[in-house]
Write a protein that holds these residues in place. Structure first.
Motif, PDB file in Angstrom:
ATOM      1  N   GLY A 159      -8.189  -3.660  -4.876  1.00 34.30           N
ATOM      2  CA  GLY A 159      -9.121  -2.431  -3.651  1.00 34.30           C
ATOM      3  C   GLY A 159      -8.338  -2.521  -3.095  1.00 34.30           C
ATOM      4  O   GLY A 159      -8.640  -2.087  -1.720  1.00 34.30           O
ATOM      5  N   LYS A 160      -6.990  -3.703  -2.590  1.00 38.08           N
ATOM      6  CA  LYS A 160      -6.733  -3.238  -0.895  1.00 38.08           C
ATOM      7  C   LYS A 160      -5.675  -2.427  -1.082  1.00 38.08           C
ATOM      8  O   LYS A 160      -5.307  -1.384  -2.367  1.00 38.08           O
ATOM      9  CB  LYS A 160      -6.350  -4.825  -0.762  1.00 38.08           C
ATOM     10  N   PRO A 161      -5.164  -2.397   0.444  1.00 42.40           N
ATOM     11  CA  PRO A 161      -3.912  -1.033   0.544  1.00 42.40           C
ATOM     12  C   PRO A 161      -2.874  -0.648  -0.109  1.00 42.40           C
ATOM     13  O   PRO A 161      -2.989  -2.315  -0.326  1.00 42.40           O
ATOM     14  CB  PRO A 161      -4.815  -1.048   1.796  1.00 42.40           C
ATOM     15  N   CYS A 162      -2.378   0.142  -0.846  1.00 42.92           N
ATOM     16  CA  CYS A 162      -1.540   0.284  -0.809  1.00 42.92           C
ATOM     17  C   CYS A 162      -0.250  -0.870  -0.986  1.00 42.92           C
ATOM     18  O   CYS A 162       1.011  -1.686  -0.881  1.00 42.92           O
ATOM     19  CB  CYS A 162      -0.534   1.531  -1.208  1.00 42.92           C
ATOM     20  N   LEU A 163       0.452  -0.110   0.990  1.00 41.64           N
ATOM     21  CA  LEU A 163       1.361  -0.454   1.720  1.00 41.64           C
ATOM     22  C   LEU A 163       1.204  -1.174   2.994  1.00 41.64           C
ATOM     23  O   LEU A 163       0.882  -0.321   4.229  1.00 41.64           O
ATOM     24  CB  LEU A 163       2.563   0.454   1.384  1.00 41.64           C
ATOM     25  N   PRO A 164      -0.396  -1.439   3.339  1.00 39.29           N
ATOM     26  CA  PRO A 164      -0.692  -2.340   4.366  1.00 39.29           C
ATOM     27  C   PRO A 164       0.703  -2.123   5.906  1.00 39.29           C
ATOM     28  O   PRO A 164       0.994  -3.050   5.210  1.00 39.29           O
ATOM     29  CB  PRO A 164      -1.695  -3.111   4.829  1.00 39.29           C
ATOM     30  N   ARG A 165       0.579  -1.671   7.172  1.00 33.36           N
ATOM     31  CA  ARG A 165       0.812  -2.121   7.551  1.00 33.36           C
ATOM     32  C   ARG A 165       0.284  -2.462   9.429  1.00 33.36           C
ATOM     33  O   ARG A 165       0.258  -1.042   9.735  1.00 33.36           O
ATOM     34  CB  ARG A 165       2.432  -1.170   8.313  1.00 33.36           C
ATOM     35  N   ARG A 166       0.246  -3.367   9.673  1.00 36.79           N
ATOM     36  CA  ARG A 166      -0.761  -3.942  10.977  1.00 36.79           C
ATOM     37  C   ARG A 166      -0.163  -2.509  12.127  1.00 36.79           C
ATOM     38  O   ARG A 166      -0.690  -2.019  12.894  1.00 36.79           O
ATOM     39  CB  ARG A 166      -1.360  -4.855  11.765  1.00 36.79           C
ATOM     40  N   GLU A 167       1.267  -2.774  12.295  1.00 38.73           N
ATOM     41  CA  GLU A 167       2.418  -2.382  13.303  1.00 38.73           C
ATOM     42  C   GLU A 167       2.410  -0.812  13.370  1.00 38.73           C
ATOM     43  O   GLU A 167       2.502  -0.679  14.188  1.00 38.73           O
ATOM     44  CB  GLU A 167       3.410  -2.980  13.828  1.00 38.73           C
ATOM     45  N   GLY A 168       1.436  -0.184  12.288  1.00 38.37           N
ATOM     46  CA  GLY A 168       2.344   0.738  12.192  1.00 38.37           C
ATOM     47  C   GLY A 168       3.929   0.994  11.731  1.00 38.37           C
ATOM     48  O   GLY A 168       4.924   0.884  12.015  1.00 38.37           O
ATOM     49  N   GLY A 169       3.860   2.278  12.803  1.00 40.33           N
ATOM     50  CA  GLY A 169       5.025   2.969  13.354  1.00 40.33           C
ATOM     51  C   GLY A 169       6.011   3.846  11.656  1.00 40.33           C
ATOM     52  O   GLY A 169       5.472   4.339  10.288  1.00 40.33           O
ATOM     53  N   VAL A 170       6.999   5.010  12.044  1.00 39.89           N
ATOM     54  CA  VAL A 170       7.460   5.655  11.386  1.00 39.89           C
ATOM     55  C   VAL A 170       9.249   5.067  10.839  1.00 39.89           C
ATOM     56  O   VAL A 170       8.714   4.681  11.759  1.00 39.89           O
ATOM     57  CB  VAL A 170       7.487   6.737  11.567  1.00 39.89           C
ATOM     58  N   CYS A 171       9.652   5.523  10.110  1.00 38.72           N
ATOM     59  CA  CYS A 171      10.831   5.883   9.956  1.00 38.72           C
ATOM     60  C   CYS A 171      11.659   6.291  10.215  1.00 38.72           C
ATOM     61  O   CYS A 171      11.175   7.341  11.341  1.00 38.72           O
ATOM     62  CB  CYS A 171      11.321   5.158   7.893  1.00 38.72           C
TER      63      CYS A 171
END
Length: 490
Positions: A159-171
């Motif tokens: 049940g972990k998130p799909c693609l977690p990115r702690r730092e966030g951001g956008v492409c």
């Protein structure tokens, strides 16, 4: 006399007219399928047609043939057996379409899957003309995947998130570079890219176009590595050991093909000969892992995509295959059943189409997701480039550029589909031709057949579906009985 009395009686004429009008009104109130059902059942040849459809297992798209077959004694000319469709309903005979795709014909797909099971199993445990000594040969089950063309949504463990990115951001296209959702197995987002602008659609299509040739180069590379590790000249390897395989192609959720393959080492003459002592499963695995990591293939240069090289993905699975009776997760029967399961699948399971596209205008209706439609569109665009004409991308846009067979095998892996079908036809003929078998080669067969049609009317399709479901239920009951008896129950 009755005709004259009836004709002169106005009450009888009115009654007959009213009955005819009532019948006509009832027929108009029926659906097109129901009217077709009335026509079909009222046909004098309905019983024989029903028998034909039962004989082909409720095939969803049967082929109809017209003609005759005559078997004569070669010495005396006596007719031993004669069959003619002149007395069949419509003067034709139904035969199976033999389509392997489950989306096209379930009954024929199941039959093809059964043939595949026996073909693969024969190469693992013997039978069907393959000696049983193949069980003692080095055998591996290999899964080769496509490389990554961009981040896609996927199911995670625990049940972990799909693609977690702690730092966030956008492409660069303004889309998030991560996904914090926990996807379920039926989530429509699975396999879809996080950003279609960042996804390498050209690379995805080109990989499909070169996947078959890349597999061939992979096999050649494995042979070279085996020869080098054994200190044998590459040109002399075939005098010591032979590499045999059977592989099936499967579309992943991201609509990328990957390969499942049974790989076996035989002696120089094939499955009847044991490989040399140095040809072990461990040495074969080492060669496979190195070949999968290093083999490449360059695509034709195009100014639109630049220089592009095809290679396998980093996800590689290699497992030894155990014999029957072992409790190992990878056994002869399980591998054969696994391969047979996927041979009936097609690009339709990934959202594509089983039918070829005649123009780019059909793409929005052929692909079920925006991702698949984008892949089809890329096939159409790249297929229009002169330098990529040899890849025939437009002809194979419905399969997203992949033009290989769903199952391929080396020449001496095991039996063939043709031999399995011939053996089944011989078995089905049974006792009716028992006398012909005794004559051996002393018979002469004269046949003349031609295609006269295919498919079902709406009512015929309904009946054929019911026959297929009934036969499947009977097979399921038979399997349950065999399983029960195997456990010693009752």
């Amino acid at each position: 006399m009755r005709h004259l009395i009836t004709r002169g009686n106005p009450f009888i004429d009115d009654n007959a007219r009213r009955e005819t009008l009532a019948l006509d009104q009832r027929m108009r109130s029926l659906s097109a399928t129901e009217r077709d059902m009335v026509r079909l059942v009222a046909d004098p040849g309905f019983g024989r047609w029903l028998e034909q459809i039962r004989n082909v297992g409720g095939c969803a798209h049967p082929i109809y043939l017209s003609g005759h077959t005559t078997v004569r004694d070669g010495a005396s000319g006596e007719v031993l057996r004669h069959f003619d469709t002149a007395n069949e309903p419509g003067g034709r005979l139904a035969v199976r379409c033999r389509n392997r795709r489950e989306t096209r014909c379930g009954p024929c797909s199941r039959l093809h899957a059964g043939d595949t099971f026996h073909l693969v199993r024969a190469g693992l445990s013997g039978g069907k003309g393959t000696p049983a000594v193949v069980r003692d040969h080095p055998r591996l089950f290999v899964t080769l995947t496509a490389p990554s063309f961009g981040q896609v949504h996927h199911v995670t463990d625990e049940g972990k998130p799909c693609l977690p990115r702690r730092e966030g951001g956008v492409c660069e296209h303004g889309r998030s570079v991560g996904c914090r959702l926990v996807h379920t197995a039926d989530d429509p987002l699975l396999g879809q890219p996080l950003c279609s602008g960042c996804y390498d659609y050209a690379g995805h299509v080109l990989w499909h176009a070169h996947a078959g040739a890349l597999w061939n180069r992979f096999c050649d590379r494995v042979r070279r590595l085996l020869a080098t590790s054994a200190g044998i000249a590459q040109s002399r390897l075939r005098h010591h050991v032979r590499l045999s395989f059977a592989k099936v192609a499967e579309y992943q959720q991201r609509a990328a093909v990957h390969f499942h393959a049974v790989v076996r080492l035989d002696g120089p003459t094939g499955p009847d000969a044991a490989p040399p002592d140095w040809a072990t499963a461990a040495r074969l695995e080492t060669a496979i892992r190195e070949a999968a990591d290093t083999v490449t293939m360059s695509a034709p240069y195009s100014s639109s995509v630049g220089e592009w090289t095809a290679r396998f993905g980093t996800e590689l699975d290699v497992a030894p295959i155990r014999s029957f009776g072992d409790d190992a997760p990878v056994t002869d029967d399980r591998v054969a059943a696994y391969v047979a399961k996927y041979v009936g699948k097609s690009v339709a399971q990934a959202g594509g189409s089983d039918s070829r596209l005649s123009s780019a205008a059909e793409i929005p209706y052929a692909g079920t997701t925006a991702h698949v439609q984008a892949l089809m569109g890329m096939c159409w665009r790249l297929g229009g480039l002169r330098e990529l004409e040899g890849l025939r991308l437009r002809a194979w846009a419905h399969t997203l550029g992949y033009r290989g067979h769903v199952l391929t095998k080396s020449r001496r892996y095991s039996t063939t589909y043709g031999e399995l079908r011939a053996a089944r036809a011989e078995h089905l003929r049974g006792a009716s031709d028992e006398g012909l078998h005794d004559l051996g080669d002393g018979t002469v067969t004269e046949s003349a057949w031609r295609y006269v049609g295919s498919g079902h009317t709406p009512a015929e399709a309904e009946i054929a579906t019911g026959i297929a479901e009934d036969q499947e239920q009977l097979r399921e009951i038979a399997r349950e009985i065999r399983d029960r008896d195997g456990r010693g129950d009752g």
